[in-house]
Design an enzyme around this catalytic site. Structure first.
Site, short mmCIF file in Angstrom:
data_model
loop_
_atom_site.label_atom_id
_atom_site.label_comp_id
_atom_site.label_asym_id
_atom_site.label_seq_id
_atom_site.Cartn_x
_atom_site.Cartn_y
_atom_site.Cartn_z
N THR A 1 4.03 1.40 -0.95
CA THR A 1 4.73 1.39 -2.23
C THR A 1 3.86 1.97 -3.33
OG1 THR A 1 5.98 -0.58 -1.56
CG2 THR A 1 5.86 -0.12 -3.92
N ALA B 1 -3.67 0.84 12.16
CA ALA B 1 -5.09 0.87 11.79
C ALA B 1 -5.89 -0.29 12.37
CB ALA B 1 -5.23 0.85 10.27
N TRP C 1 6.97 -0.97 -7.92
CA TRP C 1 8.08 -1.55 -7.15
C TRP C 1 9.28 -1.75 -8.07
CZ3 TRP C 1 11.40 -5.64 -7.16
CH2 TRP C 1 12.08 -5.90 -5.96
N LYS D 1 6.47 -7.45 9.75
CA LYS D 1 5.86 -6.82 8.58
C LYS D 1 6.83 -5.92 7.82
CE LYS D 1 1.79 -4.16 7.21
NZ LYS D 1 2.50 -3.06 6.55
N ARG E 1 2.25 7.88 6.99
CA ARG E 1 2.49 7.73 8.43
C ARG E 1 3.97 7.43 8.68
NH1 ARG E 1 -0.90 2.83 9.81
NH2 ARG E 1 -0.25 2.34 7.69
N PHE F 1 -3.68 -0.82 6.67
CA PHE F 1 -4.35 -2.10 6.44
C PHE F 1 -5.49 -1.96 5.42
CE2 PHE F 1 -2.46 -3.20 10.69
CZ PHE F 1 -1.53 -4.09 10.18
N LYS G 1 0.83 -1.21 0.00
CA LYS G 1 0.00 0.00 0.00
C LYS G 1 0.87 1.26 0.00
CE LYS G 1 -2.63 0.68 3.67
NZ LYS G 1 -1.70 -0.31 4.13
N PHE H 1 3.77 -8.58 -8.83
CA PHE H 1 5.03 -9.22 -8.45
C PHE H 1 5.55 -10.03 -9.64
CE2 PHE H 1 3.08 -8.05 -4.57
CZ PHE H 1 4.05 -7.99 -3.58
#
Length: 559
Positions: free
Chosen positions: A73, A273, A410, A105, A94, A301, A71, A382
């Site tokens: 990224t 979140a 990415w 994470k 954030r 999230f 998210k 990906f």
């Protein structure tokens, strides 16, 4: 293949004063923290308050896998892509917490070629905001215990102190502690506990305050517990709101950094979140809207958590709703929601699982559309994703009436998000403005009805089921005049329900509310659901075990 940190370290950053100049801010009007990060004083931002607002794009996601779905990224890459299209864009994010950074994470600076830099600083101590929040929180704890020790003129009931200490790490051993042991000189023994800093009400206050005076007033409204007559005791009663404001005054100013492609970025505030409201600060978002044509911001999230809280808690304070919502999905997350095991998500093509998992994405689309906001899906791609899997997602979204744009930010930076950016520009500039509809009117709706509205509309469940304790709290809170506040649901991020194992689109469930926590200074009531914890624990193999620094001070192993 280069790691995230290697990509970031190889990047040629612009001096932060040059980034500020892009926004129309003179180098003498910023407080520099080295060459590549700065705070923008509130007085500097005041000069832009009469400018028109730019467009606001909210980035959220479907229910994630433990690794996250990119998210941040996507947010960073979308900001870069908008600038490539000739739009003056910036991002508002954030601040990362050391808990997930050193846990499982990861950080919150994006990844690959869609990152904000200096990523090492941002993911570690940054400008000291987290430390200021931790210090202010724990200063209040010290003052509570000191007041009780020195006569307790407020008649605080030490059995009913609800204020907890915090630390910005995952440390399960601190969830329940006893303080004041060792005899009379050390105070009165009582049960206490630690939350992670990002769950602190002070974090929420910093993120929702509109200026320094508003922060002071909010700090004064914090309820620390009850007195012996079962009446709430506040920070204002203790008389320490001035000291807390002092500790936080510098932290209230937003932090300016840049992306790898030199897109300006505000990184300010860091509430989770799942256990907090999950949005960056109102001050930073308001400032960005005055400084840029497009502001891309994220909410933590999935849309069931950060997305809902952005719209029902932050928007009323911000005074502006998003012009569009981007929901980030990945093939691996769709496979998980379609029935594949976590260990099998990257083992090969599984179009059937992807199609089955679209039910989870569909619910999030419906939830955001319930606010009457336009929605676009960003498929964060990906290398192992196949053409057939990607085509299945694009076709599935078309059936739901929304565009799905594959994104390769990415790997390709802003260029990999140009199609997504163009779709958003077309959506917000060539169509009728969004007619935002809040989920509930907080002042006119009871606490239980607000919780039920979230469960029914956003989660797709039946209703809330309150424990006996929560039922009593609802009555007490409404008697205290707190019933008009919005509700912040603390729930697992892995499911639409409160059962982390219930993937996909579960049906016919209730949300179990075990306890309510008043966050009167922040301006909402937290509902603790299921077995969600406000102090996470570390995994068996924490990410911290791979981190180090060489003899020259260069960091390695940080993603």
């Amino acid at each position: 293949m280069l790691t995230d940190i290697e990509i970031a370290q190889n990047n040629k950053k612009l001096p932060i004063r040059k980034i500020a100049e892009k926004l129309g801010i003179d180098r003498d009007e910023i407080d520099m923290y080295g060459n590549y990060k700065a705070k923008i004083p509130l007085a500097t931002l005041d000069q832009f308050e009469n400018k028109n607002d730019g467009k606001l794009i909210l980035v959220t996601a479907i229910n994630p896998t433990p690794a996250g779905e990119g998210k941040t990224t996507t947010t960073v890459g979308l900001g870069d892509a908008l600038n490539r299209l000739g739009k003056q864009a910036m991002v508002a994010l954030r601040e990362p917490s050391l808990g997930p950074t050193m846990g499982i994470k990861g950080g919150a600076a994006g990844g690959g070629y869609a990152q904000i830099v200096p990523m090492e600083d941002i993911n570690l101590h940054f400008t000291g905001d987290m430390h200021a929040i931790t210090t202010a929180n724990n200063a209040l704890s010290a003052m509570i215990d000191n007041h009780i020790h020195h006569g307790n003129s407020l008649r605080i009931d030490s059995r009913r102190v609800t204020w907890k200490r915090v630390v910005d790490l995952n440390d399960r051993a601190l969830r329940q502690v006893t303080v004041g042991l060792g005899g009379p000189l050390n105070g009165y023994p009582r049960q206490d506990g630690f939350d992670i800093t990002v769950a602190s009400e002070i974090m929420a206050i910093l993120c929702l305050a509109t200026d320094l005076e508003d922060m002071r007033e909010r700090l004064g409204r914090i309820v620390i517990g009850d007195n012996l007559d079962r009446e709430p005791v506040t920070v204002k009663d203790l008389g320490c709101q001035g000291a807390l404001t002092l500790l936080l005054k510098d932290a209230l100013a937003p932090n300016l950094v840049q992306s790898l492609e030199h897109t300006p970025a505000f990184v300010h505030g860091g509430p989770f979140a799942n256990i907090a409201h999950g949005c960056s600060s109102v001050i930073a978002t308001r400032a960005a809207l005055k400084l840029a044509d497009y502001v891309v911001t994220e909410a933590g999230f999935g849309a069931d958590l950060g997305g809902e809280k952005f719209l029902d808690i932050k928007v009323p304070v911000l005074g502006k709703a998003p012009d569009a919502v981007v929901i980030v999905a990945t093939i691996r997350s769709l496979k998980l929601h379609g029935g594949d095991a976590q260990a099998d998500l990257e083992k090969g093509e599984d179009v059937a699982a992807v199609k089955a998992g679209l039910t989870n994405l569909a619910k999030h689309i419906e939830s955001m559309q319930a606010y009457q906001l336009p929605v676009v899906v960003a498929l964060n791609c990906f290398s192992q994703d196949t053409e057939a899997e990607i085509a299945a997602v694009v076709a599935g979204c078309a059936e739901y009436g929304v565009d799905c744009l594959p994104s390769t930010v990415w790997a390709d930076g802003g260029q990999g998000g140009v199609a997504l950016a163009q779709a958003l520009v077309d959506l917000v500039e060539n169509q009728q403005a969004a007619d935002f509809m809040p989920l509930y009117k907080a002042e006119e709706t009871s606490l239980v009805d607000k919780m039920n509205a979230i469960v029914e509309t956003v989660y797709g469940g039946n209703r809330v089921a309150l424990s006996k304790k929560a039922q009593g709290q609802v009555k007490a809170f409404e008697k205290n005049g707190w019933g008009q506040l919005p509700v912040c649901m603390a729930k697992t991020q892995y499911s639409l329900s409160d059962d982390a194992t219930a993937v996909g689109r579960p049906q016919g469930f209730d949300i179990q509310v075990r306890e309510l926590v008043p966050k009167i200074g922040a301006g909402f009531i937290v509902a603790l659901t299921g077995n969600v914890l406000t102090m996470p624990g570390l995994p068996k193999q924490p990410a911290a075990m791979n981190m180090d620094v060489d003899s020259k001070g260069n960091i390695k192993g940080l993603f």
